[in-house]
Design a protein around this motif. Structure first.
Motif, PDB file in Angstrom:
ATOM      1  N   ILE A  43       0.839  -1.194   0.000  1.00 57.20           N
ATOM      2  CA  ILE A  43       0.000   0.000   0.000  1.00 57.20           C
ATOM      3  C   ILE A  43       0.875   1.246   0.000  1.00 57.20           C
ATOM      4  O   ILE A  43       2.030   1.213   0.421  1.00 57.20           O
ATOM      5  N   PHE A  44       0.292   2.322  -0.481  1.00 55.83           N
ATOM      6  CA  PHE A  44       0.869   3.660  -0.339  1.00 55.83           C
ATOM      7  C   PHE A  44       0.022   4.351   0.713  1.00 55.83           C
ATOM      8  O   PHE A  44      -1.198   4.462   0.557  1.00 55.83           O
ATOM      9  N   GLU A  45       0.672   4.802   1.765  1.00 56.85           N
ATOM     10  CA  GLU A  45      -0.035   5.383   2.909  1.00 56.85           C
ATOM     11  C   GLU A  45       0.473   6.801   3.155  1.00 56.85           C
ATOM     12  O   GLU A  45       1.662   7.069   3.043  1.00 56.85           O
ATOM     13  N   CYS A  46      -0.447   7.672   3.487  1.00 58.38           N
ATOM     14  CA  CYS A  46      -0.102   9.044   3.847  1.00 58.38           C
ATOM     15  C   CYS A  46      -1.011   9.453   5.005  1.00 58.38           C
ATOM     16  O   CYS A  46      -2.236   9.278   4.930  1.00 58.38           O
ATOM     17  N   ASP A  47      -0.418   9.972   6.075  1.00 61.33           N
ATOM     18  CA  ASP A  47      -1.184  10.365   7.269  1.00 61.33           C
ATOM     19  C   ASP A  47      -2.060   9.215   7.782  1.00 61.33           C
ATOM     20  O   ASP A  47      -3.216   9.406   8.154  1.00 61.33           O
ATOM     21  N   ASN A  48      -1.482   8.010   7.763  1.00 60.88           N
ATOM     22  CA  ASN A  48      -2.158   6.803   8.251  1.00 60.88           C
ATOM     23  C   ASN A  48      -3.423   6.440   7.480  1.00 60.88           C
ATOM     24  O   ASN A  48      -4.302   5.756   7.996  1.00 60.88           O
ATOM     25  N   ILE A  49      -3.522   6.910   6.245  1.00 58.12           N
ATOM     26  CA  ILE A  49      -4.652   6.580   5.380  1.00 58.12           C
ATOM     27  C   ILE A  49      -4.110   5.954   4.100  1.00 58.12           C
ATOM     28  O   ILE A  49      -3.206   6.497   3.477  1.00 58.12           O
ATOM     29  N   VAL A  50      -4.677   4.811   3.725  1.00 59.21           N
ATOM     30  CA  VAL A  50      -4.271   4.144   2.492  1.00 59.21           C
ATOM     31  C   VAL A  50      -4.751   4.971   1.299  1.00 59.21           C
ATOM     32  O   VAL A  50      -5.933   5.314   1.201  1.00 59.21           O
ATOM     33  N   LYS A  51      -3.825   5.286   0.410  1.00 57.32           N
ATOM     34  CA  LYS A  51      -4.139   6.061  -0.789  1.00 57.32           C
ATOM     35  C   LYS A  51      -4.130   5.192  -2.048  1.00 57.32           C
ATOM     36  O   LYS A  51      -4.708   5.570  -3.063  1.00 57.32           O
ATOM     37  N   ALA A  52      -3.444   4.029  -1.976  1.00 58.15           N
ATOM     38  CA  ALA A  52      -3.343   3.141  -3.135  1.00 58.15           C
ATOM     39  C   ALA A  52      -2.884   1.768  -2.668  1.00 58.15           C
ATOM     40  O   ALA A  52      -2.322   1.634  -1.581  1.00 58.15           O
ATOM     41  N   TYR A  53      -3.124   0.767  -3.526  1.00 57.39           N
ATOM     42  CA  TYR A  53      -2.710  -0.583  -3.182  1.00 57.39           C
ATOM     43  C   TYR A  53      -2.413  -1.404  -4.421  1.00 57.39           C
ATOM     44  O   TYR A  53      -2.893  -1.098  -5.519  1.00 57.39           O
ATOM     45  N   ILE A  54      -1.616  -2.439  -4.212  1.00 62.56           N
ATOM     46  CA  ILE A  54      -1.381  -3.489  -5.194  1.00 62.56           C
ATOM     47  C   ILE A  54      -1.548  -4.815  -4.467  1.00 62.56           C
ATOM     48  O   ILE A  54      -0.989  -5.000  -3.380  1.00 62.56           O
ATOM     49  N   PHE A  55      -2.306  -5.726  -5.087  1.00 61.74           N
ATOM     50  CA  PHE A  55      -2.478  -7.074  -4.553  1.00 61.74           C
ATOM     51  C   PHE A  55      -2.106  -8.086  -5.625  1.00 61.74           C
ATOM     52  O   PHE A  55      -2.457  -7.915  -6.791  1.00 61.74           O
ATOM     53  N   GLY A  56      -1.404  -9.112  -5.216  1.00 61.70           N
ATOM     54  CA  GLY A  56      -1.049 -10.189  -6.135  1.00 61.70           C
ATOM     55  C   GLY A  56      -0.352 -11.305  -5.387  1.00 61.70           C
ATOM     56  O   GLY A  56      -0.164 -11.231  -4.172  1.00 61.70           O
ATOM     57  N   GLU A  57       0.017 -12.337  -6.135  1.00 61.71           N
ATOM     58  CA  GLU A  57       0.669 -13.465  -5.481  1.00 61.71           C
ATOM     59  C   GLU A  57       1.720 -14.092  -6.376  1.00 61.71           C
ATOM     60  O   GLU A  57       1.678 -13.963  -7.600  1.00 61.71           O
ATOM     61  N   ILE A  58       2.629 -14.785  -5.725  1.00 60.82           N
ATOM     62  CA  ILE A  58       3.684 -15.518  -6.412  1.00 60.82           C
ATOM     63  C   ILE A  58       3.163 -16.913  -6.727  1.00 60.82           C
ATOM     64  O   ILE A  58       2.662 -17.617  -5.848  1.00 60.82           O
ATOM     65  N   ILE A  59       3.276 -17.283  -7.996  1.00 60.02           N
ATOM     66  CA  ILE A  59       2.969 -18.632  -8.448  1.00 60.02           C
ATOM     67  C   ILE A  59       4.196 -19.107  -9.208  1.00 60.02           C
ATOM     68  O   ILE A  59       4.562 -18.518 -10.229  1.00 60.02           O
ATOM     69  N   ASP A  60       4.829 -20.143  -8.683  1.00 59.45           N
ATOM     70  CA  ASP A  60       6.119 -20.605  -9.191  1.00 59.45           C
ATOM     71  C   ASP A  60       7.108 -19.447  -9.094  1.00 59.45           C
ATOM     72  O   ASP A  60       7.284 -18.895  -8.028  1.00 59.45           O
ATOM     73  N   GLU A  61       7.700 -19.042 -10.193  1.00 62.64           N
ATOM     74  CA  GLU A  61       8.686 -17.953 -10.146  1.00 62.64           C
ATOM     75  C   GLU A  61       8.128 -16.684 -10.790  1.00 62.64           C
ATOM     76  O   GLU A  61       8.880 -15.863 -11.313  1.00 62.64           O
ATOM     77  N   GLU A  62       6.812 -16.545 -10.728  1.00 62.71           N
ATOM     78  CA  GLU A  62       6.146 -15.414 -11.353  1.00 62.71           C
ATOM     79  C   GLU A  62       5.249 -14.713 -10.335  1.00 62.71           C
ATOM     80  O   GLU A  62       4.728 -15.347  -9.421  1.00 62.71           O
ATOM     81  N   TYR A  63       5.065 -13.425 -10.535  1.00 65.49           N
ATOM     82  CA  TYR A  63       4.133 -12.664  -9.720  1.00 65.49           C
ATOM     83  C   TYR A  63       2.914 -12.350 -10.575  1.00 65.49           C
ATOM     84  O   TYR A  63       3.045 -11.830 -11.690  1.00 65.49           O
TER      85      TYR A  63
END
Length: 143
Positions: A43-63
């Motif tokens: 996440i990108f956080e400013c003043d303790n508030i989330v401003k943006a996020y990325i979600f994903g996972e590693i499968i084998d050697e790939e994201y």
């Protein structure tokens, strides 16, 4: 500040998700990935508030990048680029080989962001979104 997402961030993340997507994830989907040992969620956080996020996972050697989103009031400030740049460096440090993602063909802003980082379009899934819009598949080599 950029950091790993945790359960305390879920409320802010979910507000962004609801504002930005026609078919948002349920809050429990985010919870599953926060608790997934193969997931990397930042996440990108400013003043303790989330401003943006990325979600994903590693499968084998790939994201596999599942979600990237910036709060509407913080768009066009480079936050998405900062998050993606952070993620790419982090994944290179893990010696992963590729990042994969898909994006709606109509999402010009996202396509431009990915192309600026060197992602290459590798395939098209016809009528993938609600049976009426194509999904473009992109990857980025981390080698």
């Amino acid at each position: 500040m950029i950091r790993v997402a945790n359960e305390l961030d879920l409320s802010d993340i979910y507000k962004i998700e609801l504002d930005n997507f026609e078919n948002p994830w349920k809050i429990n989907q985010f919870r599953v990935y926060i608790n997934n040992s193969n997931a990397i969620n930042v996440i990108f956080e400013c003043d303790n508030i989330v401003k943006a996020y990325i979600f994903g996972e590693i499968i084998d050697e790939e994201y596999h990048l599942y979600k990237i989103s910036v709060h509407k009031s913080n768009m066009n400030q480079g936050i998405g680029s900062q998050l993606l740049d952070y993620l790419i460096k982090y994944l290179k440090d893990l010696s992963l080989l590729y990042i994969y993602l898909e994006v709606k063909s109509s999402n010009l802003f996202a396509k431009k962001l990915y192309q600026n980082f060197g992602f290459k379009k590798i395939n098209i899934r016809k009528n993938y979104y609600n049976y009426c819009e194509d999904a473009l598949l992109y990857n980025l080599s981390l080698e």
